[in-house]
Design a protein around this motif. Structure first.
Motif, mmCIF file in Angstrom:
data_model
loop_
_atom_site.group_PDB
_atom_site.id
_atom_site.type_symbol
_atom_site.label_atom_id
_atom_site.label_comp_id
_atom_site.label_asym_id
_atom_site.label_seq_id
_atom_site.Cartn_x
_atom_site.Cartn_y
_atom_site.Cartn_z
ATOM 1 N N VAL A 227 -11.880 24.059 -0.363
ATOM 2 C CA VAL A 227 -11.390 25.036 0.827
ATOM 3 C C VAL A 227 -12.413 25.151 1.851
ATOM 4 O O VAL A 227 -12.367 25.061 2.987
ATOM 5 N N ALA A 228 -13.475 25.553 1.081
ATOM 6 C CA ALA A 228 -14.806 26.069 2.140
ATOM 7 C C ALA A 228 -15.338 24.837 2.874
ATOM 8 O O ALA A 228 -15.568 24.898 3.894
ATOM 9 N N GLY A 229 -15.315 23.588 2.202
ATOM 10 C CA GLY A 229 -15.505 22.515 2.717
ATOM 11 C C GLY A 229 -14.575 21.956 3.828
ATOM 12 O O GLY A 229 -15.258 21.538 4.900
ATOM 13 N N ALA A 230 -13.521 21.989 3.552
ATOM 14 C CA ALA A 230 -12.544 21.799 4.486
ATOM 15 C C ALA A 230 -12.686 22.618 5.675
ATOM 16 O O ALA A 230 -12.232 22.124 7.070
ATOM 17 N N GLU B 61 -22.673 19.974 0.486
ATOM 18 C CA GLU B 61 -22.565 18.538 1.084
ATOM 19 C C GLU B 61 -21.305 18.202 2.218
ATOM 20 O O GLU B 61 -21.450 17.292 2.833
ATOM 21 N N GLU B 62 -20.266 19.134 1.940
ATOM 22 C CA GLU B 62 -19.025 18.794 2.751
ATOM 23 C C GLU B 62 -19.120 20.003 4.121
ATOM 24 O O GLU B 62 -18.262 19.673 4.715
ATOM 25 N N GLY B 63 -20.417 20.330 4.180
ATOM 26 C CA GLY B 63 -20.728 21.303 5.656
ATOM 27 C C GLY B 63 -20.803 22.586 5.442
ATOM 28 O O GLY B 63 -20.835 23.248 6.468
ATOM 29 N N CYS C 291 -20.355 22.869 -8.078
ATOM 30 C CA CYS C 291 -19.137 23.563 -6.955
ATOM 31 C C CYS C 291 -19.896 23.791 -5.605
ATOM 32 O O CYS C 291 -19.562 23.305 -4.382
ATOM 33 N N CYS C 292 -20.954 24.306 -5.726
ATOM 34 C CA CYS C 292 -21.659 25.087 -4.509
ATOM 35 C C CYS C 292 -22.254 23.745 -3.856
ATOM 36 O O CYS C 292 -22.395 23.566 -2.619
ATOM 37 N N VAL C 293 -22.886 22.993 -4.806
ATOM 38 C CA VAL C 293 -23.752 21.651 -4.069
ATOM 39 C C VAL C 293 -22.662 20.816 -3.314
ATOM 40 O O VAL C 293 -22.726 20.201 -2.086
ATOM 41 N N ASP C 294 -21.519 20.487 -3.774
ATOM 42 C CA ASP C 294 -20.535 19.702 -3.172
ATOM 43 C C ASP C 294 -19.874 20.476 -2.001
ATOM 44 O O ASP C 294 -19.897 19.700 -0.924
ATOM 45 N N ALA D 152 -28.004 26.341 -1.085
ATOM 46 C CA ALA D 152 -28.062 25.632 -0.027
ATOM 47 C C ALA D 152 -29.096 24.550 0.186
ATOM 48 O O ALA D 152 -29.798 24.140 -0.685
ATOM 49 N N ARG D 153 -29.222 23.897 1.344
ATOM 50 C CA ARG D 153 -30.007 23.056 1.773
ATOM 51 C C ARG D 153 -30.971 23.660 2.767
ATOM 52 O O ARG D 153 -31.028 23.956 3.845
ATOM 53 N N PHE D 154 -32.350 24.028 1.998
ATOM 54 C CA PHE D 154 -33.113 25.025 2.670
ATOM 55 C C PHE D 154 -34.288 23.897 3.267
ATOM 56 O O PHE D 154 -34.977 23.088 2.836
#
Length: 296
Positions: free
Chosen positions: A201-204, A260-262, A254-257, A292-294
């Motif tokens: 849901v967060a990614g969407a 990666e989805e935004g 789950c966090c990594v995915d 996150a991506r730091f």
């Protein structure tokens, strides 16, 4: 007087975060003791309302494993788990849907509304919010050394999310509260892990943050100390060396995915702490593990 000044300092520390996150979406996976202990339930409801009033858009995805277990036990239905997944036959699925989409979901909605919020309860079946497919688990046969598929029944994984439903609710200043029940292509019902639903849901929604409320402080190093930040590029190494292990692996993945989805930043925090979400979002240090991506 000093106590009042300290309160003012707390508000000033929060100001830049309020400005930064205004009009942004925050997806919160609500579960664990935060859903059980009364004072934590009350505090969570107020925290979510505060987030909405200061301009953020909270979206809640909740679990309910213990509540499902109690009802199944009362009905004399035995429960079996495989790789952490509840084996869900037709009778169990009826209970799961009743407890998650009915009792638990509506209690959360009522609690938020009772404190002045405007919450709306949903399952993935409403408007086909969450379409799902059957989850296939595999295990290695020790005799033949070949993979075997394990049938865990009506356990699913998210195939698609329809974010426009949630956007419409946000636009009208409602707080969506989502039960992790999905619908298949032929109308069948699936029980889905709440962490995975929250991540998708967060990614969407391309959310600013995904927050997983747990019953632990966050990811800890081998020295037992909390790791405050993890770059997603380090996760494979941390799993391989055993730093991230057991039930923490799917949460971190789950966090990594989601990243990666935004999703900009994800957090694993201790929901047993009062006002955990506010402390993570609006303070400089936070209280859990941010993934996150730091920039390096």
């Amino acid at each position: 007087m000093q106590e009042l000044i300290n309160k003012a300092k707390v508000l000033m520390e929060a100001l830049p975060y309020i400005q930064r996150f205004r009009n942004q979406t925050i997806v919160i996976k609500y579960g664990g003791n935060a859903m059980v202990e009364e004072h934590l339930k009350e505090g969570f409801a107020r925290d979510v309302i505060l987030l909405k009033y200061i301009g953020l858009n909270p979206v809640i995805v909740h679990g309910g494993g213990p509540q499902i277990g109690k009802v199944l036990a009362a009905m004399g239905i035995t429960t079996e788990f495989v790789q952490g997944m509840r084996v869900t036959d037709a009778a169990t699925m009826d209970v799961v849907e009743m407890v998650l989409g009915g009792k638990v979901n509506k209690e959360i909605v009522a609690n938020i509304n009772r404190h002045g919020g405007r919450a709306v309860g949903l399952t993935g079946k409403d408007g086909h919010l969450l379409t799902a497919r059957k989850l296939e688990l595999t295990t290695m046969n020790p005799d033949t050394l070949t993979p075997e598929i394990i049938d865990v029944g009506m356990v699913g994984e998210v195939e698609t999310v329809r974010p426009e439903i949630l956007r419409a609710l946000e636009k009208e200043n409602f707080i969506p509260v989502i039960a992790p029940v999905g619908v298949g292509l032929n109308g069948e019902t699936y029980n889905i892990n709440a962490d995975l639903v929250a991540g998708r849901v967060a990614g969407a929604l391309k959310a600013e943050k995904l927050i997983l409320l747990t019953d632990i402080e966050g990811v800890k190093g081998k020295d037992g100390k909390l790791i405050s930040t993890i770059d997603i590029r380090r996760v494979p190494d941390l799993i391989n060396d055993g730093t991230i292990s057991g039930g923490m692996i799917p949460k971190v993945n789950c966090c990594v995915d989601a990243v990666e989805e935004g999703v900009i930043k994800t957090h694993i925090i201790d929901g047993r702490m009062e006002h955990a979400c506010l402390l993570e979002i609006f303070t400089d240090k936070g209280i859990g593990t941010a993934i996150a991506r730091f920039d390096q």
